[in-house]
Design an enzyme around this catalytic site. Structure first.
Site, PDB file in Angstrom:
ATOM      1  N   HIS A 116      67.880 -48.982  15.342  1.00 28.32           N
ATOM      2  CA  HIS A 116      67.866 -47.854  14.400  1.00 28.32           C
ATOM      3  C   HIS A 116      67.313 -48.204  13.012  1.00 28.32           C
ATOM      4  O   HIS A 116      67.866 -47.806  11.983  1.00 28.32           O
ATOM      5  CB  HIS A 116      69.266 -47.268  14.268  1.00 28.32           C
ATOM      6  CG  HIS A 116      69.664 -46.399  15.426  1.00 28.32           C
ATOM      7  ND1 HIS A 116      68.763 -45.867  16.311  1.00 28.32           N
ATOM      8  CD2 HIS A 116      70.888 -45.944  15.818  1.00 28.32           C
ATOM      9  CE1 HIS A 116      69.412 -45.134  17.218  1.00 28.32           C
ATOM     10  NE2 HIS A 116      70.695 -45.168  16.947  1.00 28.32           N
ATOM     11  N   HIS A 190      69.779 -37.693  14.152  1.00 32.64           N
ATOM     12  CA  HIS A 190      70.954 -38.219  14.851  1.00 32.64           C
ATOM     13  C   HIS A 190      72.195 -37.348  14.634  1.00 32.64           C
ATOM     14  O   HIS A 190      73.292 -37.869  14.432  1.00 32.64           O
ATOM     15  CB  HIS A 190      71.220 -39.654  14.389  1.00 32.64           C
ATOM     16  CG  HIS A 190      71.929 -40.512  15.399  1.00 32.64           C
ATOM     17  ND1 HIS A 190      73.276 -40.374  15.683  1.00 32.64           N
ATOM     18  CD2 HIS A 190      71.484 -41.515  16.198  1.00 32.64           C
ATOM     19  CE1 HIS A 190      73.632 -41.271  16.578  1.00 32.64           C
ATOM     20  NE2 HIS A 190      72.547 -41.981  16.915  1.00 32.64           N
ATOM     21  N   GLU A 328      68.726 -37.054  20.989  1.00 32.60           N
ATOM     22  CA  GLU A 328      67.820 -37.664  20.004  1.00 32.60           C
ATOM     23  C   GLU A 328      66.394 -37.719  20.567  1.00 32.60           C
ATOM     24  O   GLU A 328      66.067 -38.605  21.342  1.00 32.60           O
ATOM     25  CB  GLU A 328      68.301 -39.068  19.657  1.00 32.60           C
ATOM     26  CG  GLU A 328      69.756 -39.159  19.223  1.00 32.60           C
ATOM     27  CD  GLU A 328      70.295 -40.565  19.374  1.00 32.60           C
ATOM     28  OE1 GLU A 328      69.584 -41.523  18.985  1.00 32.60           O
ATOM     29  OE2 GLU A 328      71.414 -40.728  19.905  1.00 32.60           O
TER      30      GLU A 328
END
Length: 363
Positions: A116, A190, A328
């Protein structure tokens, strides 16, 4: 929260409230509303969607995303709640990548993978924000420039994220990025959705239908093995609507490793950039429906397995394990290590662009 600015029009309103500061930079919370009651609350910290209120036929609204009441809670958050993830969403094995023949070492976890965007990804950055409105829409554009070698990524990358509310209760999320050196880009949003309301509890009773014929099996580090496997005959086959909790705890090696659904579902093996249906989520008791359309080749389906057993969210409500589901949309995880995955390399002179729509209606 008291609004410090309000710009009313016939079709929408924009309100801006001071929310604190990070590193000497002001953080603002923006409330954007369409006349029919569709609202989104966005902060320039992490480009976070703090609330998303969907109007109901009885005149009420339902907040369908998990979130917090204060800036400090977002600063402390470790679950990426509501933020934009970048430069690269999801996991890259070892974090060592080759970009146009040059080896780069990205920020790496103790477990041996990049995740991420690194230790301080886009979800922890302060963005520049500018609101806008037309006769039918209202939105906010957020801008962040990531410096060369930030979290190990080469190139100065300028990223813009645009949230727009449209009539008919549709939220569009658009991404744009340019770079001065070859780099990697794979952005996503997210938010954790719960169509019964942010404090509704376990999302296992939601119905999910997807347009994914394949999924990506994972290693025990939850990194793709490289196989693109058919969903047929597996717990990942949601091509016909079924409850999320129907097989979430099934005795299946992939589900055991991740503690439930935490896998990438593949819409297309070659990226066409066409806007296409990805998934439909329905909460049967409230009859709330969300349709997801995207230009991305797939999406990561995460059922909140790593959310704490209980923690405090908005309005002092208690959130729980599997209290929200993430859909996502982005390119495949671990793409740099698999040449047959659609590329996430962005070169100078090119523009990265992507769009995902979240549309709400009665089921």
């Amino acid at each position: 929260m008291s609004a410090t600015a309000a710009i009313p029009t016939q079709r929408h309103t924009i309100e801006k409230s001071y929310w604190g500061d990070v590193g000497g930079k002001a953080i603002w919370l923006y409330k954007l509303s369409l006349a029919g009651g569709f609202q989104v609350w966005v902060t320039n910290y992490g480009a976070i969607i703090q609330s998303l209120l969907v109007p109901r036929p009885n005149g009420t609204t339902v907040d369908v995303v998990l979130g917090y009441d204060t800036l400090q809670e977002y600063i402390d958050d470790i679950s990426y709640i509501g933020c934009v993830v970048g430069r690269v969403a999801n996991r890259i094995e070892t974090g060592k990548v080759s970009i146009e023949g040059r080896t780069c070492q990205l920020a790496e976890t103790a477990e041996g993978f990049h995740i991420h965007g690194g230790h301080i990804g886009f979800g922890k950055k302060v963005w520049d924000a500018e609101t806008f409105g037309t006769t039918t829409t209202v939105g906010i554009s957020l801008l962040y420039t990531s410096a060369h070698l930030e979290e190990g990524f080469p190139g100065n990358l300028t990223t813009r994220v645009k949230y727009t509310l449209h009539p008919g209760n549709r939220l569009s999320v658009e991404y744009f990025a340019t770079t001065d050196r070859a780099t990697l880009v794979n952005l996503t949003q997210h938010s954790y959705f719960n169509l019964g309301g942010h404090d509704h509890g376990n999302i296992g009773g939601h119905l999910l239908q997807t347009h994914a014929d394949w999924y990506l099996p994972e290693t025990n580090k939850l990194v793709p093995t490289g196989e693109i496997a058919p969903v047929r005959g597996t717990p990942f086959d949601f091509r016909e609507a079924r409850f999320i909790d129907e097989q979430i705890d099934a005795d299946h090696s992939q589900l055991r490793a991740s503690g439930g659904y935490d896998h990438f579902l593949v819409l297309e093996q070659k990226h066409t950039k066409a806007l296409k249906p990805a998934a439909t989520l329905i909460e049967p008791r409230s009859r709330m429906r969300m349709d997801v359309d995207t230009t991305e080749p797939g999406f990561h389906f995460y059922a909140g397995n790593f959310l704490a057993e209980t923690f405090e969210g908005k309005n002092k409500k208690r959130y729980h394990h599997r209290g929200g589901v993430c859909l996502e949309t982005h390119h495949f995880p671990d793409t740099p290590n698999h040449a047959h995955f659609p590329s996430i390399t962005l070169s100078p002179g090119e523009e990265f662009n992507s769009r995902t729509d979240f549309s709400f209606k009665e089921a």
